[in-house]
Design an enzyme around this catalytic site. Structure first.
Site, mmCIF file in Angstrom:
data_model
loop_
_atom_site.group_PDB
_atom_site.id
_atom_site.type_symbol
_atom_site.label_atom_id
_atom_site.label_comp_id
_atom_site.label_asym_id
_atom_site.label_seq_id
_atom_site.Cartn_x
_atom_site.Cartn_y
_atom_site.Cartn_z
ATOM 1 N N GLY A 153 0.813 -1.208 0.000
ATOM 2 C CA GLY A 153 0.000 0.000 0.000
ATOM 3 C C GLY A 153 0.849 1.261 0.000
ATOM 4 O O GLY A 153 2.061 1.233 0.226
ATOM 5 N N CYS A 154 0.194 2.390 -0.243
ATOM 6 C CA CYS A 154 0.921 3.659 -0.368
ATOM 7 C C CYS A 154 1.520 4.103 0.968
ATOM 8 O O CYS A 154 2.738 4.318 1.067
ATOM 9 C CB CYS A 154 0.008 4.730 -0.955
#
Length: 334
Positions: A153-154
């Site tokens: 994920g970011c």
């Protein structure tokens, strides 16, 4: 040439992937797809994302027969909602496709995690077990060998890249949990319009306090509990993470610098700034993560900056593809 298909092509990350696939010397873009009921079906991707005009003019089609699409694909990127990736990935995997999933559907191996944080019960534990976690700088062997790569994920990317070198080298006092405050641009909420990401409504504010789904993702893959607070910023793209940690007794600034330098030597997507302070504008529209740090006494503050749509999503997915197939890591990314 690897026939490469993008599912979820109408979104921001899908458009970035289309640009990269078109640029990659070893890939050919074999199809762009959206959900069967999407209003974007039948339009060209250049109509949806003007920057792709005269670059990628392929029509975005409705995905009505994933098994047939699988037969025409070597590689599939899933830039889709979590529950959609959960349902689609096994279809492509069983057909022998190499899958890179940008959603959270296969990132975390933990009982009850998906019920609690994603609102669905995971039905494919066999593929969950086989998935490699796509944090490119740290899981290269797994990425090389796995048929399914669950791209990190970011926020977890920005956070883990800042913490892992110190944690792995035993330089942290983990009795005091790392505290992560991270701010993301509005594009992190996706392309679909809502009051939350309306221009006049966006204001710097925290959200998901103590219950954001990225906290357990970060903690599990670090092997260390953290306090994580995300913030929504009034800018388009980028993430800036500020991580406050306590150093183990006797740890020196030289040891800290050495840990970062050793961890990221030969890792071209990470740029170390030492005691310089990373800025979002330096990483915007790039595949890089910039990392800087300051030590004072027994505490350290590490700052990392990434483009949430690139190093936090699409360029990391392509970086994982390059690692998997043995291409130079930044192929098609610069």
């Amino acid at each position: 040439m690897l026939k490469t298909t993008i599912i979820g092509a109408s979104g921001y990350t899908g458009a970035e992937l289309a640009f990269m696939v078109n640029k990659h010397p070893q890939l050919t873009l074999s199809g762009l797809y959206v959900s069967a009921n999407s209003v974007d079906a039948g339009k060209t991707i250049a109509q949806l994302h003007g920057k792709l005009a005269n670059v990628v003019d392929m029509v975005v089609n409705a995905l009505t027969d994933p098994k047939q699409v699988a037969q025409d694909s070597d590689v599939v990127f899933l830039a889709t909602a979590h529950e959609v990736s959960h349902d689609l990935a096994p279809i492509f995997l069983e057909a022998g496709c190499q899958v890179f999933d940008l959603s959270g559907a296969f990132r975390v191996k933990s009982d009850g995690f998906y019920d609690t944080f994603y609102g669905f019960e995971h039905q494919f534990n066999n593929w969950l077990d086989k998935a490699a976690y796509g944090l490119a700088e740290w899981n290269q062997e797994e990425i090389k060998n796995a048929p399914l790569v669950a791209v990190a994920g970011c926020y977890p990317t920005a956070s883990q890249l800042a913490i892992k070198p110190l944690l792995v080298d035993g330089l942290l006092d983990t009795q005091q949990w790392p505290v992560i405050n991270a701010t993301s641009g509005v594009s992190g909420a996706g392309r679909k319009a809502s009051m939350t990401n309306s221009f006049c409504e966006v204001s710097l504010q925290p959200y998901g306090v103590f219950n954001h789904r990225h906290q357990p993702e970060i903690a599990q893959h670090l092997g260390c509990d953290v306090i994580f607070t995300p913030h929504l910023g009034n800018f388009k793209r980028g993430i800036l993470a500020t991580v406050t940690m306590k150093l183990a007794q006797g740890v020196t600034e030289q040891q800290v610098a050495q840990a970062f330098e050793q961890a990221y030597q030969g890792k071209p997507a990470v740029r170390l700034k030492g005691d310089g302070i990373p800025r979002i504008q330096d990483v915007e529209n790039t595949p890089f993560c910039d990392i800087g740090w300051k030590v004072q006494g027994e505490h350290i503050i590490v700052i990392s900056a990434i483009d949430n749509l690139l190093k936090g999503a699409s360029s990391q997915a392509m970086q994982c593809l390059n690692i998997h197939y043995g291409y130079p890591e930044l192929t098609a990314l610069l």
